[in-house]
Write a protein that holds these residues in place. Sequence first.
Motif, short mmCIF file in Angstrom:
data_model
loop_
_atom_site.label_atom_id
_atom_site.label_comp_id
_atom_site.label_asym_id
_atom_site.label_seq_id
_atom_site.Cartn_x
_atom_site.Cartn_y
_atom_site.Cartn_z
N ALA A 60 5.23 4.26 6.34
CA ALA A 60 5.16 4.70 7.73
C ALA A 60 3.72 4.77 8.25
N ARG A 98 7.25 18.08 10.36
CA ARG A 98 7.48 16.71 9.94
C ARG A 98 8.60 16.70 8.90
N CYS A 101 9.17 11.14 6.84
CA CYS A 101 8.07 10.47 7.54
C CYS A 101 8.19 10.61 9.06
N PHE A 102 9.15 11.42 9.53
CA PHE A 102 9.42 11.52 10.96
C PHE A 102 8.53 12.57 11.61
N PRO A 105 11.22 14.57 14.47
CA PRO A 105 12.53 14.19 13.93
C PRO A 105 13.67 14.22 14.94
N ALA A 108 13.35 11.30 17.33
CA ALA A 108 13.58 10.05 16.61
C ALA A 108 15.07 9.83 16.38
N THR A 154 12.43 4.99 18.80
CA THR A 154 12.64 5.61 17.48
C THR A 154 11.40 5.49 16.62
N HIS A 157 8.57 7.86 17.93
CA HIS A 157 8.77 9.27 17.58
C HIS A 157 8.72 9.49 16.08
N THR A 158 8.88 8.42 15.31
CA THR A 158 8.71 8.52 13.86
C THR A 158 7.24 8.56 13.50
N ARG A 159 6.46 7.71 14.17
CA ARG A 159 5.03 7.61 13.86
C ARG A 159 4.28 7.21 15.13
#
Length: 326
Positions: A60, A98, A101-102, A105, A108, A154, A157-159
């Motif tokens: 990620a 966190r 890796c989100f 979350p 995401a 998605t 918002h994850t990374r």
Amino acid sequence: MAGRMVRLVLLVGAAALASGSQGDREPVYRDCVLRCEERNCSGGALKHFRSRQPIYMTLAGWTCQDDCKYECMWVTVGLYLQEGHKVPQFHGKWPFFRFLCFQEPASAVASFLNGLASLVMLCRYRISVPASSPMYPTCVAFAWVSLNAWFWSTVFHTRDTDLTEKMDYFCASTVILHSVYLCCVSSGWRGRTVGLQRPAVASAFRALLLLMLTAHVSYLSLVRFDYGYNLAANVAIGLVNAAWWLTWCLRNRQRLPHVRKCIVVVLLLQGLSLLELLDFPPLFWVLDAHAIWHVSTIPVHVLFFSFLEDDSLYLLKESEAKFKLD
């Protein structure tokens, strides 16, 4: 549609603050990050960090510096709460726990569910509507454009990185422009005249929208990423999109009963967009107003694709009847 425009407004507003929020301006935060990076992000300490970092965090793109900012963010939040102060933002964002890796979350997962709803409705549309329907290619293309936008939402918002941020912005802009094309060309200002009876005009309008998108993305990517310009451009096209859909719906609501679904969609998106104005620290450090808005739009996508399905079947029936008369 309108919801993507409001989402862009809030994202641009947050990005404009990203260069300096109350939390990341705090000396305690900056000192904490500096000490953490000196201690953990070079030489043998860095090798040790990488060796114990889970593979999903590596994939990620989470770095040692990112981990320091995350840990120091919570140190600063803890001090604020101990002193009885309000929770600060960091780099234009509220602090989130966190998960794996989100980075965000709830948002995401909600973005993924929006994309899943779009995929399910696309499959249903392709099963229910024959490919001979006049609106079939445009509606299928709109579904794929929407799926792509929710994929990048998605990922963003994850990374949150410069790349994922820009892809989220650009793909959201693409959805709005395609919605304008869907309404103005496939539906038409006066019934169906523009898109279905004047294909040359439809092609020219499509080319114009593609040119606008190309110029917009090229300027922001190659010249300067101007948040103010991006905000103004998307607000303008988003308002045109929402107004045009609502006007067309009101003009055809008596003749086409299924248009009521589209009216509900437009009004719901306008109403639900107010959730984005409720800017508060995340509940349980996970659920903020933006995530709640994302969750609330899932059934709206289902209703809008249901409208597109009904409208496509109506157009197919209308075109077949006209063919028989000819």
